[in-house]
Scaffold this active site. Sequence first.
Site, PDB file in Angstrom:
ATOM      1  N   SER A 100       0.839  -1.201   0.000  1.00  0.00           N
ATOM      2  CA  SER A 100       0.000   0.000   0.000  1.00  0.00           C
ATOM      3  C   SER A 100       0.871   1.245   0.000  1.00  0.00           C
ATOM      4  CB  SER A 100      -0.912  -0.004   1.237  1.00  0.00           C
ATOM      5  OG  SER A 100      -1.816   1.075   1.199  1.00  0.00           O
ATOM      6  N   ASP A 101       0.333   2.307  -0.573  1.00  0.00           N
ATOM      7  CA  ASP A 101       1.020   3.596  -0.560  1.00  0.00           C
ATOM      8  C   ASP A 101      -0.034   4.691  -0.587  1.00  0.00           C
ATOM      9  OD1 ASP A 101       3.942   4.657  -0.846  1.00  0.00           O
ATOM     10  OD2 ASP A 101       2.697   5.979  -2.076  1.00  0.00           O
ATOM     11  N   THR A 102       0.260   5.798   0.047  1.00  0.00           N
ATOM     12  CA  THR A 102      -0.681   6.926   0.113  1.00  0.00           C
ATOM     13  C   THR A 102       0.012   8.193  -0.352  1.00  0.00           C
ATOM     14  OG1 THR A 102      -1.839   5.898   1.969  1.00  0.00           O
ATOM     15  CG2 THR A 102      -2.186   8.259   1.647  1.00  0.00           C
TER      16      THR A 102
END
Length: 192
Positions: A67-69
């Site tokens: 995941s990455d934001t």
Amino acid sequence: MNVILASASPRRKELLGYVVPRFDIIPADVDETLPEEISADKSAEYLAVKKAEHVSALYPESIVIGSDTVVIVDGEILGKPANEADAYRMLKTLSGKIHTVVTGVCISKGGKKKSFSEATEVEFYPLSDEEIHAYIATGDPMDKAGAYGIQGEGCILVKGISGDFFTVMGLPAARLKRELSAFAESIEKGLL
């Protein structure tokens, strides 16, 4: 089902705990440089895939979640601040504006993968220099995209949101639960 979270984020760890009861944490050590052709709204998903594929190659029998934001304002991606001056610049840029937080997620196992992105709009109150400096002094903004955490002391900066709160925190848990179930079922039935 053996699950690995390819992230050291305490917020993602907390949220994944609501989705699956047990999992391991093996942070992905990957180059997060974005290719020039990747648009801002696709960058989080691109990095999520990169992280999941990296860890999945090491543990092919496990389901890996990467995941990455990113925070996007006026077409610019705001990552984690390099220092307090950078945090100030980011918070000043976000002051009084609506911005978009995009969290990309990738579920991977044995060379098979499913990825998606969720976007949430966040509006900040207009912030005085004193408010910005006081928030930076807490240390809270230093390890967060866009230099704020909505779930911590940064909550006092936020006027409102439109979308999934947990996307802003770093992992869209409700959608991940559904995507993970569908992915596991497809793997089990040999559809992927």
